[in-house]
Design a protein around this motif. Sequence first.
Motif, mmCIF file in Angstrom:
data_model
loop_
_atom_site.group_PDB
_atom_site.id
_atom_site.type_symbol
_atom_site.label_atom_id
_atom_site.label_comp_id
_atom_site.label_asym_id
_atom_site.label_seq_id
_atom_site.Cartn_x
_atom_site.Cartn_y
_atom_site.Cartn_z
ATOM 1 N N LEU A 105 0.825 -1.209 0.000
ATOM 2 C CA LEU A 105 0.000 0.000 0.000
ATOM 3 C C LEU A 105 0.859 1.258 0.000
ATOM 4 N N ASP A 108 2.299 1.879 -3.456
ATOM 5 C CA ASP A 108 1.307 2.319 -4.436
ATOM 6 C C ASP A 108 0.636 3.641 -4.065
ATOM 7 N N ARG A 110 -1.284 4.221 -1.516
ATOM 8 C CA ARG A 110 -2.640 3.996 -1.000
ATOM 9 C C ARG A 110 -2.634 3.963 0.521
ATOM 10 N N THR A 111 -1.908 4.889 1.125
ATOM 11 C CA THR A 111 -1.775 4.868 2.578
ATOM 12 C C THR A 111 -3.101 5.101 3.286
ATOM 13 N N ARG A 113 -5.712 3.575 2.783
ATOM 14 C CA ARG A 113 -6.390 2.290 2.961
ATOM 15 C C ARG A 113 -5.779 1.462 4.086
ATOM 16 N N PHE A 118 -7.244 -4.146 4.646
ATOM 17 C CA PHE A 118 -6.582 -4.272 3.345
ATOM 18 C C PHE A 118 -6.252 -5.721 3.010
#
Length: 254
Positions: A105, A108, A110-111, A113, A118
Amino acid sequence: MSPVFQVANLRKAFGGLAVTNDVSLAMSPGDRVALIGPNGAGKTTFVNLVTGNLAADSGEVRLGGEVVTKAGAIGRVRRGLIRSFQVTRLFQDMTPAEHVGLAVLQRDGRTGRMFGNFLRMPDVMAEVDDLLAKLGLAPLMHRKVSEIAYGQQRLLEIAVALALKPKVLLLDEPAAGVAQSDTGRIEQALADLPADLAVLMIEHDMDLVFRFAKRVIVLAAGAIIFDGLPEDVTKDARVREAYLGSYANASHIA
């Protein structure tokens, strides 16, 4: 092949003591390099400088041709420079799956999330399953880190590093503190690293160095005194004096 990692004339002094003294090196994709030297040679300081954890007094660091000397540690991670530490920095109450999933994460971006479940995300879990399986950790993926052996924790650190998809991987004594019975797993993990990944390993275990490295750099008093083939390092008088001692006089090198 163009270098993926370059250091030019790097210097760092504390007071009047130069701990990194005009160090320069370059690595290409796929390189397997060992950095060795006696205690106090400046190896840890050098790694802290190139990873952005310590500011250099002068010199330059490049990743993929881009100057990153002024970038902080997080900026260098985002550009593909990843390190492990001599002492594990894992969260003891988290599982291997959670560690690797969080790394995916973070990589990508997407911290946001991270605070959700997750581990139910199919794309994240596909990577988690793949990395942990490759390192022999799949049966332990949902156990707390505190419940798994130290050698397995070192393997988990490698899995976390690989989840960040590094271009350059700096390994600080990956087998340190690992039981002799588990060192074979560490060596196999090193042998199985992606072929296009540039790896710089700091290591005191000379047997591991000679089995892993295609090139050896010797640091002493903050300066490089040798940069060449493993089979030549024990022939160098400066290396024998500074680091290897009687080991270099052995008739057989593993």
